[in-house]
Design an enzyme around this catalytic site. Sequence first.
Site, short mmCIF file in Angstrom:
data_model
loop_
_atom_site.label_atom_id
_atom_site.label_comp_id
_atom_site.label_asym_id
_atom_site.label_seq_id
_atom_site.Cartn_x
_atom_site.Cartn_y
_atom_site.Cartn_z
CG ASP A 1 -1.84 1.43 1.23
OD1 ASP A 1 -2.43 1.69 0.40
OD2 ASP A 1 -1.67 2.14 2.52
N GLY B 1 1.25 4.97 0.24
CA GLY B 1 0.77 6.18 0.46
C GLY B 1 1.76 7.22 0.17
CB ALA C 1 -5.81 2.21 -4.95
CG ASP C 2 -5.80 5.38 -0.37
OD1 ASP C 2 -6.48 5.69 -1.12
OD2 ASP C 2 -5.67 6.23 0.96
NE ARG C 3 -11.87 8.17 -0.09
CZ ARG C 3 -12.54 8.97 -0.47
NH1 ARG C 3 -12.37 9.85 -1.56
NH2 ARG C 3 -13.98 9.24 0.10
#
Length: 257
Positions: free
Chosen positions: A6, A8, A108-110
């Site tokens: 992931d 960020g 994408a993280d959400r």
Amino acid sequence: MLLVIDVGNTNTVMGVFDDQRVVCDWRIRTERETTEDEFFVLASQLFAGKDIKPEIITATIVSCVVPPMRKILHAFCKKYLGHEPIWVSAEMDMGMPILYDNPAEVGADRIVNAVAAYERYHDALIVIDFGTATTFDCISKDGEYLGGAISPGVGIASEALFARASKLPRVEIFNPPAQAIGKDTAKSMQSGIILGYAGLVDGLVRRIVKEMENKPRVIATGGLAPLMANVAETIEEVESGLTLEGLRIIFDRVSNS
């Protein structure tokens, strides 16, 4: 084994799964100027510390909100792991309808957080991720991604204050003050930053709840989630490993579809 990444804006979190069990995970700084070779050197050191050989990693899935990192990680996976990574996007069939005006805009993280949270709770949810930005993501009782809100993260807000107010000192933001009324400048700043941000969280959550059909459970994730859960009244649960678990779930769904 499955490698999940992931990426960020500030930090990159990686984990290795053996089937549904996370074997290990790491948090590193996101370096936009690195190369695939430099990333491999760092990853190899992390793998070696946990007795993981790169050749046993058979697949990789990535959520990334930093465009320059896509090329780097794609080259890293092809060159050193022998496969192309799967990139999380709203266009994938993940078993969660994205009810956004333009689904491609959803980070994408959400999506990953929403999928993991609904898989765990199967209920209406608000997922708050305390990262570089703080995101509020809403999931219906039927498992639909409804949208949400984005605000500057605690770190961004405090750094802006430190940078723009030259007479104010830099203060520790990881220890909440005992009371809202500060008796010196440092405690006054801690109150404004930490308790003020808790007020932002609670106020926005209460507004969102009024707009949702079913009363949602409110969960938090991200590096500052434990701190904010202690000062925000509306947070019910902290799920520290939500993003990595979401990547694993999405990989399983995509692989089996």
